[in-house]
Enzyme design. Structure first.
Site, mmCIF file in Angstrom:
data_model
loop_
_atom_site.group_PDB
_atom_site.id
_atom_site.type_symbol
_atom_site.label_atom_id
_atom_site.label_comp_id
_atom_site.label_asym_id
_atom_site.label_seq_id
_atom_site.Cartn_x
_atom_site.Cartn_y
_atom_site.Cartn_z
ATOM 1 N N LYS A 55 0.790 -1.232 0.000
ATOM 2 C CA LYS A 55 0.000 0.000 0.000
ATOM 3 C C LYS A 55 0.825 1.286 0.000
ATOM 4 O O LYS A 55 0.351 2.351 0.405
ATOM 5 C CB LYS A 55 -1.008 0.035 1.175
ATOM 6 C CG LYS A 55 -1.874 -1.187 1.322
ATOM 7 C CD LYS A 55 -2.396 -1.734 0.015
ATOM 8 C CE LYS A 55 -3.390 -0.839 -0.681
ATOM 9 N NZ LYS A 55 -3.727 -1.410 -2.032
ATOM 10 N N GLY A 57 2.099 2.531 -2.813
ATOM 11 C CA GLY A 57 2.117 3.109 -4.158
ATOM 12 C C GLY A 57 2.860 2.225 -5.154
ATOM 13 O O GLY A 57 3.396 2.717 -6.150
ATOM 14 N N LYS A 113 7.910 -7.135 -9.161
ATOM 15 C CA LYS A 113 7.337 -6.512 -7.955
ATOM 16 C C LYS A 113 7.590 -7.398 -6.748
ATOM 17 O O LYS A 113 7.481 -8.624 -6.842
ATOM 18 C CB LYS A 113 5.827 -6.332 -8.161
ATOM 19 C CG LYS A 113 5.030 -6.119 -6.877
ATOM 20 C CD LYS A 113 3.545 -6.030 -7.148
ATOM 21 C CE LYS A 113 2.739 -6.228 -5.866
ATOM 22 N NZ LYS A 113 1.280 -6.080 -6.091
ATOM 23 N N HIS A 115 7.094 -7.353 -2.163
ATOM 24 C CA HIS A 115 6.878 -6.663 -0.882
ATOM 25 C C HIS A 115 7.825 -7.242 0.180
ATOM 26 O O HIS A 115 7.660 -6.963 1.362
ATOM 27 C CB HIS A 115 5.439 -6.864 -0.401
ATOM 28 C CG HIS A 115 4.398 -6.167 -1.216
ATOM 29 N ND1 HIS A 115 4.504 -4.863 -1.616
ATOM 30 C CD2 HIS A 115 3.195 -6.596 -1.677
ATOM 31 C CE1 HIS A 115 3.418 -4.522 -2.313
ATOM 32 N NE2 HIS A 115 2.618 -5.553 -2.364
ATOM 33 N N ARG A 137 6.316 4.892 1.691
ATOM 34 C CA ARG A 137 5.221 5.839 1.988
ATOM 35 C C ARG A 137 5.074 5.941 3.499
ATOM 36 O O ARG A 137 5.330 4.957 4.214
ATOM 37 C CB ARG A 137 3.925 5.300 1.368
ATOM 38 C CG ARG A 137 2.749 6.250 1.457
ATOM 39 C CD ARG A 137 1.489 5.602 0.898
ATOM 40 N NE ARG A 137 0.444 6.570 0.672
ATOM 41 C CZ ARG A 137 -0.801 6.270 0.313
ATOM 42 N NH1 ARG A 137 -1.152 5.002 0.130
ATOM 43 N NH2 ARG A 137 -1.695 7.227 0.134
ATOM 44 N N SER A 145 -4.603 2.891 4.218
ATOM 45 C CA SER A 145 -4.772 2.232 2.922
ATOM 46 C C SER A 145 -4.831 0.701 3.094
ATOM 47 O O SER A 145 -5.638 0.018 2.457
ATOM 48 C CB SER A 145 -3.613 2.640 1.998
ATOM 49 O OG SER A 145 -3.808 2.161 0.702
ATOM 50 N N PHE A 149 -7.776 -1.957 2.228
ATOM 51 C CA PHE A 149 -7.402 -3.084 1.371
ATOM 52 C C PHE A 149 -7.865 -4.408 2.002
ATOM 53 O O PHE A 149 -8.376 -5.294 1.320
ATOM 54 C CB PHE A 149 -5.890 -3.071 1.159
ATOM 55 C CG PHE A 149 -5.418 -3.970 0.053
ATOM 56 C CD1 PHE A 149 -5.823 -3.764 -1.260
ATOM 57 C CD2 PHE A 149 -4.538 -5.018 0.313
ATOM 58 C CE1 PHE A 149 -5.368 -4.592 -2.291
ATOM 59 C CE2 PHE A 149 -4.084 -5.841 -0.706
ATOM 60 C CZ PHE A 149 -4.505 -5.627 -2.010
ATOM 61 N N TYR A 200 6.850 8.180 -1.732
ATOM 62 C CA TYR A 200 5.527 8.484 -2.308
ATOM 63 C C TYR A 200 5.244 9.986 -2.221
ATOM 64 O O TYR A 200 4.795 10.602 -3.183
ATOM 65 C CB TYR A 200 4.486 7.686 -1.511
ATOM 66 C CG TYR A 200 3.045 7.867 -1.909
ATOM 67 C CD1 TYR A 200 2.390 6.897 -2.678
ATOM 68 C CD2 TYR A 200 2.299 8.972 -1.480
ATOM 69 C CE1 TYR A 200 1.049 7.033 -3.022
ATOM 70 C CE2 TYR A 200 0.964 9.115 -1.825
ATOM 71 C CZ TYR A 200 0.347 8.138 -2.598
ATOM 72 O OH TYR A 200 -0.984 8.286 -2.931
ATOM 73 N N GLY A 266 -5.398 8.285 -3.063
ATOM 74 C CA GLY A 266 -4.139 8.648 -3.707
ATOM 75 C C GLY A 266 -3.579 9.986 -3.253
ATOM 76 O O GLY A 266 -3.055 10.746 -4.065
HETATM 77 P P1 A3P Z 1 -4.876 4.982 -0.955
HETATM 78 O O1 A3P Z 1 -5.554 3.759 -0.453
HETATM 79 O O2 A3P Z 1 -4.327 5.845 0.157
HETATM 80 O O3 A3P Z 1 -5.694 5.764 -1.917
HETATM 81 P P2 A3P Z 1 -0.269 -0.227 -3.764
HETATM 82 O O4 A3P Z 1 -0.243 -0.085 -5.243
HETATM 83 O O5 A3P Z 1 1.078 -0.380 -3.136
HETATM 84 O O6 A3P Z 1 -1.256 -1.262 -3.335
HETATM 85 O O7 A3P Z 1 -0.758 1.168 -3.169
HETATM 86 C C1 A3P Z 1 -2.089 1.596 -3.334
HETATM 87 C C2 A3P Z 1 -2.151 3.038 -2.889
HETATM 88 O O8 A3P Z 1 -1.500 3.863 -3.881
HETATM 89 C C3 A3P Z 1 -3.596 3.526 -2.794
HETATM 90 O O9 A3P Z 1 -3.584 4.513 -1.762
HETATM 91 C C4 A3P Z 1 -3.776 4.127 -4.166
HETATM 92 O O10 A3P Z 1 -4.842 5.027 -4.273
HETATM 93 C C5 A3P Z 1 -2.430 4.824 -4.349
HETATM 94 N N1 A3P Z 1 -2.156 5.156 -5.751
HETATM 95 C C6 A3P Z 1 -2.272 4.363 -6.834
HETATM 96 N N2 A3P Z 1 -1.992 5.041 -7.950
HETATM 97 C C7 A3P Z 1 -1.678 6.297 -7.573
HETATM 98 C C8 A3P Z 1 -1.304 7.493 -8.284
HETATM 99 N N3 A3P Z 1 -1.222 7.524 -9.604
HETATM 100 N N4 A3P Z 1 -1.045 8.607 -7.557
HETATM 101 C C9 A3P Z 1 -1.140 8.591 -6.209
HETATM 102 N N5 A3P Z 1 -1.499 7.501 -5.493
HETATM 103 C C10 A3P Z 1 -1.767 6.370 -6.162
#
Ligand code: A3P
Length: 302
Positions: A55, A57, A113, A115, A137, A145, A149, A200, A266
């Protein structure tokens, strides 16, 4: 030891609800069962790893990097979903190709990818001197987030009330363990290996500056026009409507986006809408202690 994680959402996928420690880090039982294959994964020198705590980004960073690899051609980036373009190394759910199977079928140069905390990375990546972009982040926005999820992923345990989830998260009793250990582990080793450590919040603040750091690290050059194109196609609003990255291709019974979209907000600082004053004080106290002695600093708003 099993992690006594919360309640279960459905009874028909009993094996997916359990986290088991792998070298002390809680991972899903499917990943743990396949651990030997992950440990012995054969990297290639031109692999590029995108590593994050969940989570943080990951999808955003992955799309930016695939756009860089595609020379800014966004149509080319629509050739497949992000989870096929950037296979998830340790991913394993019975009945689906594992991340390793996907990677073994992916031509070089591969985007990978993961984690995994740094100490669990397959040795082969270091032996081959592969490059890693670590995308970090701030802990509070990740907590929020991650909470949403857990609500939408059927295979994850029901997070219960926010307060309960936050306690688990602070203790590191969630998938991939402690956020603090994860970000510190990668930070401390960033000069030992080929690692670019990005944030992030910095990407939100100035994507051009941060993408230039990526380009420099990848030894690639790009015109300003193409850079602008990449920035536009990877904005939150554009990605939210792009089916190749918004996970809408995954059925609702696996990822229920009617509860909360994957592309949720986001932003940096959404935690303020969720943390109570008391939760914030407790979190800060715990954070100070866990992050003492490191020169790694995060911004929780921009
Ligand atoms: P939020 O739940 O705070 O909105 P991951 O890809 O590691 O699972 O992370 C998901 C998080 O990244 C989510 O955060 C998502 O909205 C955010 N995210 C995805 N694309 C993004 C973008 N283009 N700009 C900013 N945040 C983004």
């Amino acid at each position: 030891m099993l992690f006594p994680f919360l309640r279960v959402k459905t009874m028909d996928i009993p094996t997916l609800r359990t986290l088991v420690p792998v070298h002390g880090v809680p991972l899903s039982i499917e990943i743990a069962e396949n651990w030997e294959a992950v440990e012995h994964f054969q990297a290639q020198p031109d692999d590029l790893v995108i590593s994050t705590y969940p989570k943080s980004g990951t999808t955003w960073a992955s799309e930016i990097i695939d756009m860089i690899y595609s020379g800014g051609d966004h149509e080319r980036c629509r050739r497949d979903t992000i989870y096929n373009r950037v296979p998830y190394l340790e991913f394993r759910i019975p009945g689906l190709p594992s991340g390793i199977e996907q990677l073994n079928a992916t031509p070089s140069p591969r985007l990978v990818k993961t984690h995994l905390p740094i100490q669990l990375m397959p040795e082969s990546f270091w032996e081959k001197n592969a490059k890693v972009i670590y995308f970090a982040r701030n802990a509070k926005d990740v907590a929020v987030s991650y909470y949403f999820f857990h609500k939408i992923v059927t295979a994850l345990p029901d997070p219960g009330p926010w307060d309960t989830f936050l306690d688990y998260y602070m203790k590191g009793d969630v998938g991939y363990g402690s956020w603090h250990e994860h970000v510190k582990g990668w930070w401390e080793k960033r000069h030992d290996y080929n690692i670019l450590y990005l944030f992030y919040e910095d990407m939100k603040e100035d994507p051009k500056r941060e993408i230039r750091k990526m380009l420099h690290f990848l030894e690639k050059e790009m015109s300003d026009d193409i850079l602008e194109k990449i920035i536009y196609h990877t904005t939150f609003d554009v990605m939210k409507t792009n089916e190749m990255v918004n996970y809408k291709t995954i059925p609702n019974d696996v990822l229920d986006q009617t509860i909360s979209p994957f592309m949720r907000k986001g932003i940096a600082g959404d935690w303020k809408n969720h943390f109570t004053v008391a939760q914030n004080e407790k979190f800060d106290e715990d954070y100070k202690w866990k992050m003492s002695g490191t020169d790694l600093h995060f911004r929780t708003e921009i």
